[in-house]
Design a protein around this motif. Sequence first.
Motif, PDB file in Angstrom:
ATOM      1  N   UNK A 273     -48.166   8.886 -40.991  1.00  0.00           N
ATOM      2  CA  UNK A 273     -48.391   9.578 -39.723  1.00  0.00           C
ATOM      3  C   UNK A 273     -49.791  10.141 -39.582  1.00  0.00           C
ATOM      4  N   UNK A 274     -50.677   9.879 -40.563  1.00  0.00           N
ATOM      5  CA  UNK A 274     -51.983  10.518 -40.577  1.00  0.00           C
ATOM      6  C   UNK A 274     -53.078   9.492 -40.839  1.00  0.00           C
ATOM      7  N   UNK A 275     -54.295   9.781 -40.405  1.00  0.00           N
ATOM      8  CA  UNK A 275     -55.420   9.043 -40.977  1.00  0.00           C
ATOM      9  C   UNK A 275     -55.541   9.422 -42.448  1.00  0.00           C
ATOM     10  N   UNK A 276     -56.073   8.548 -43.258  1.00  0.00           N
ATOM     11  CA  UNK A 276     -56.200   8.823 -44.696  1.00  0.00           C
ATOM     12  C   UNK A 276     -56.801  10.199 -44.954  1.00  0.00           C
ATOM     13  N   UNK A 277     -57.870  10.521 -44.258  1.00  0.00           N
ATOM     14  CA  UNK A 277     -58.546  11.787 -44.486  1.00  0.00           C
ATOM     15  C   UNK A 277     -57.673  12.972 -44.085  1.00  0.00           C
ATOM     16  N   UNK A 278     -56.746  12.745 -43.175  1.00  0.00           N
ATOM     17  CA  UNK A 278     -55.870  13.822 -42.737  1.00  0.00           C
ATOM     18  C   UNK A 278     -54.992  14.358 -43.854  1.00  0.00           C
ATOM     19  N   UNK A 279     -54.558  13.488 -44.762  1.00  0.00           N
ATOM     20  CA  UNK A 279     -53.735  13.947 -45.884  1.00  0.00           C
ATOM     21  C   UNK A 279     -54.530  14.894 -46.780  1.00  0.00           C
ATOM     22  N   UNK A 280     -55.820  14.618 -46.977  1.00  0.00           N
ATOM     23  CA  UNK A 280     -56.650  15.536 -47.769  1.00  0.00           C
ATOM     24  C   UNK A 280     -56.785  16.884 -47.067  1.00  0.00           C
TER      25      UNK A 280
ATOM     26  N   UNK B 118     -54.131  -0.663 -48.528  1.00  0.00           N
ATOM     27  CA  UNK B 118     -53.855   0.180 -47.369  1.00  0.00           C
ATOM     28  C   UNK B 118     -52.394   0.030 -46.953  1.00  0.00           C
ATOM     29  N   UNK B 119     -51.879  -1.186 -46.991  1.00  0.00           N
ATOM     30  CA  UNK B 119     -50.471  -1.408 -46.646  1.00  0.00           C
ATOM     31  C   UNK B 119     -49.571  -0.665 -47.627  1.00  0.00           C
ATOM     32  N   UNK B 120     -49.928  -0.670 -48.893  1.00  0.00           N
ATOM     33  CA  UNK B 120     -49.149   0.063 -49.892  1.00  0.00           C
ATOM     34  C   UNK B 120     -49.207   1.567 -49.621  1.00  0.00           C
ATOM     35  N   UNK B 121     -50.408   2.071 -49.313  1.00  0.00           N
ATOM     36  CA  UNK B 121     -50.560   3.495 -49.007  1.00  0.00           C
ATOM     37  C   UNK B 121     -49.761   3.876 -47.776  1.00  0.00           C
ATOM     38  N   UNK B 122     -49.749   3.016 -46.782  1.00  0.00           N
ATOM     39  CA  UNK B 122     -48.996   3.283 -45.562  1.00  0.00           C
ATOM     40  C   UNK B 122     -47.502   3.390 -45.863  1.00  0.00           C
ATOM     41  N   UNK B 123     -47.003   2.495 -46.714  1.00  0.00           N
ATOM     42  CA  UNK B 123     -45.590   2.526 -47.077  1.00  0.00           C
ATOM     43  C   UNK B 123     -45.243   3.828 -47.813  1.00  0.00           C
ATOM     44  N   UNK B 124     -46.130   4.273 -48.691  1.00  0.00           N
ATOM     45  CA  UNK B 124     -45.890   5.515 -49.429  1.00  0.00           C
ATOM     46  C   UNK B 124     -45.903   6.707 -48.482  1.00  0.00           C
ATOM     47  N   UNK B 125     -46.920   6.757 -47.635  1.00  0.00           N
ATOM     48  CA  UNK B 125     -47.105   7.924 -46.785  1.00  0.00           C
ATOM     49  C   UNK B 125     -46.059   8.031 -45.677  1.00  0.00           C
ATOM     50  N   UNK B 126     -45.379   6.950 -45.370  1.00  0.00           N
ATOM     51  CA  UNK B 126     -44.333   7.019 -44.356  1.00  0.00           C
ATOM     52  C   UNK B 126     -43.207   7.961 -44.765  1.00  0.00           C
TER      53      UNK B 126
END
Length: 227
Positions: A30-37, A216-224
């Motif tokens: 739900x976030x841009x990568x930098x948003x999680x930081x 990035x696809x892997x990160x997206x799956x995790x962050x979902x």
Amino acid sequence: MKAMILAAGRGERMRPLTDATPKPLLTAGSQPLIGWHLKSLAEAGVADVVVNHAWLGDQIEARLGSGAEWGVHIAYSAEGDALETAGGIATALPLLGKAPFIVVNGDVLTDFPFARLIDAARKLDGERRLAHLVLVDNPAHHAAGDFSLAADGRVLDAPGLTFAGVGVYHPALFAGLAPHRPARLAPLLRAAMAQGRVSGEHYRGLWRDVGTIERLAEADAIARGWR
């Protein structure tokens, strides 16, 4: 305490996605990568964040704004042409101040608890200790690693673990570097390691270097699964 998120890279390996979008703004969950930081820093009590940018930097400022969405205040360090890591940090020092500060790569996904770096920062005196690094197990794409960790917590310039792109630094590490000029971080760290002035820790939790479209696809799956 302040933090800096490195967001100036071009993201060549992420093209064509990064032709029109800066890599730190690529979406994971739900976030841009930098948003999680930004979210994690706010949760750790870090309210002042510096973000450097070069490639498509206007998009970064437009999306992140003041940082209020994440409960932080963002100051921007615009570089024009990317200055590499140490050059970007040296240029941003007037915004970071004279106390130790956190630095994190904008293109990694991690659940590392940044509050631990606040404790580590108290041990950085600018003389005997200049930096504290977070190291992680070597991913498949970087099997040799970067540095190793001694039993007493010193970081050694020998392969063993991978530098996570997360650390805390004393401004004295960058003494002598001119602002607005490219400079790499690794030579500074290796020189400090040779003098026993870098500590570290081995983090065994979630960490991903989001350096390719596949990762990035892997990160997206995790962050979902995150909120």
